[in-house]
Design an enzyme around this catalytic site. Structure first.
Site, PDB file in Angstrom:
ATOM      1  N   SER A 124       0.841  -1.205   0.000  1.00  0.00           N
ATOM      2  CA  SER A 124       0.000   0.000   0.000  1.00  0.00           C
ATOM      3  C   SER A 124       0.870   1.246   0.000  1.00  0.00           C
ATOM      4  CB  SER A 124      -0.858  -0.005   1.266  1.00  0.00           C
ATOM      5  OG  SER A 124      -1.421   1.272   1.498  1.00  0.00           O
ATOM      6  N   TYR A 149      -2.179  -1.162  10.785  1.00  0.00           N
ATOM      7  CA  TYR A 149      -2.421  -1.761   9.467  1.00  0.00           C
ATOM      8  C   TYR A 149      -1.272  -1.410   8.515  1.00  0.00           C
ATOM      9  CZ  TYR A 149      -3.757  -1.408   4.609  1.00  0.00           C
ATOM     10  OH  TYR A 149      -3.716  -1.454   3.246  1.00  0.00           O
ATOM     11  N   LYS A 153       2.075  -3.639   6.506  1.00  0.00           N
ATOM     12  CA  LYS A 153       2.509  -3.606   5.093  1.00  0.00           C
ATOM     13  C   LYS A 153       4.020  -3.304   5.009  1.00  0.00           C
ATOM     14  CE  LYS A 153      -1.511  -4.409   3.218  1.00  0.00           C
ATOM     15  NZ  LYS A 153      -1.773  -5.744   2.628  1.00  0.00           N
TER      16      LYS A 153
END
Ligand code: UFG
Length: 339
Positions: A124, A149, A153
């Site tokens: 992302s 979150y 990544k």
């Protein structure tokens, strides 16, 4: 190539399964439907006109993941599976770190065990963190994030890079998505978030279809073209094509792991997207400007040069295409896959 697609029943995964079929590959889905519906499988078969194989498996289960890879014998893995709600990750960090990291460990271990050497990871733009200059370029370091979150990544990118460096023959593409929206032009598959949508496009679509009263605009006092936040929205069908391009590129890639931005390079404001959606659905949509959302950046967009030069891929679809296709999906499926 036979390609194991973890999280292949999800929004981006399902569109990528179709892109793989269209390119003559043989996708096999591994998904536990934690945040997706098994109904997507019928829809995929309807669109593709051929059977779609899916194994229901929890990828944090090391033995089950090993057995899946042993059974499927893939040539490559595209790893989408993971939790992805920013706000929830702040409230339940351990759940996010455990699920997203453990499933990646299990997949990488099974690949190592069974000699699978091609890996494409669903990363992302959030890994650029709050301080990267615009446009975001892949060379920027250090990777960081502003929520658990996003950290999963960044951490997984590092883990994959280290595993690839230690394994002769292992090749990995780390695909940094900007803001995927839109839907397949058939209107049969699309984004179907559970509960209240966190992201702008599904929220607008649910207002348009009457499931939500009005859009809350998170701030109109940013230093941007109209005061609202600007993002690099990318049509999910373009994004799916980027995965196929990355997969096909791995054999000729000189690095063992390499990051690629998948974006358009263009910023679109909240109001611009709202008005484009109004054109697509043919009605005015109610909204109310409220305070900024904590953690939001004013503007983010990609430098998409590397993907164009090295993968031979670029996004083709316009903001109007993204809105027309989202509206076709949402109006035909007001409650998503829930009927
Ligand atoms: N916005 C609103 N109202 C809403 C939702 C969003 O005004 O109801 C605004 C936001 O303030 C932002 C823009 O719309 O300016 C886009 O917001 P999204 O939540 O759709 O997208 P983000 O860019 O915030 O988040 C995305 C991904 C995350 C990822 C993040 C950073 O959804 O997974 O980019 O890369 F972490």
């Amino acid at each position: 190539m036979r390609v194991l697609v973890t999280g292949g029943a999800g929004f981006i995964g399902s569109h990528t399964v179709l892109a793989l079929l269209e390119a003559g590959h043989e996708p096999v889905i591994g998904d536990n439907f934690a945040n997706s519906s098994p109904k997507v499988l019928e829809r995929l078969e309807q669109i593709a006109g051929q059977p779609v194989t899916c194994h229901e498996v929890d990828l944090t289960d090391v033995a089950a993941t090993d057995a899946l890879v042993a059974d499927v014998k893939p040539d490559a893995v595209i790893h989408f599976a993971g939790y992805k709600a920013v706000g929830e990750s702040v409230e339940k960090p351990l759940m996010y770190y455990t699920n997203n990291l453990d499933s990646t460990f299990a997949v990488l271990a099974a690949m190592t065990e069974h000699g699978v050497e091609k890996f494409v990871f669903s990363s992302s733009a959030t890994v650029y963190g709050p301080d990267a200059p615009l446009p975001y370029h892949e060379e920027y370091e250090p990777l960081r994030a502003t929520n658990p979150y996003g950290w999963t990544k960044a951490m997984i990118e590092q883990i994959v890079t280290d595993v690839a460096a230690a394994s002769p023959g292992f090749k990995a593409a780390l695909l940094r998505y900007f803001n995927p929206i839109g839907a397949h032009e058939s209107g049969l598959i699309g984004e179907d978030p559970s509960g209240t949508p966190n992201n702008l496009m599904p929220y607008i679509a649910q207002v348009a279809v009457g499931r939500r009263e009005k859009l809350g605009v998170f701030g109109d006092d940013y230093d941007t073209k109209d005061g609202t936040g600007e993002r690099d929205y990318i049509h999910v069908v373009d994004l799916a094509a980027g995965h196929v391009a990355a997969l096909d590129h791995l054999d000729t890639m000189s690095e063992s792991a390499r990051a690629f931005n998948l974006g358009t390079g263009q910023g679109t404001s909240v109001f611009e997207l709202l008005h484009a959606f109004e054109r697509a659905c043919g009605k005015e949509l109610p909204y109310e400007v409220g305070p900024r959302r904590a953690g939001d950046l004013p503007v983010t967009y990609a430098d998409p040069t590397r993907a164009r030069e090295e993968l031979g891929w670029k996004a083709e679809k316009t903001i109007d295409d993204m809105c027309v296709d989202t509206w076709r999906w949402q109006s035909a499926n007001p409650n998503g896959f829930g009927g």
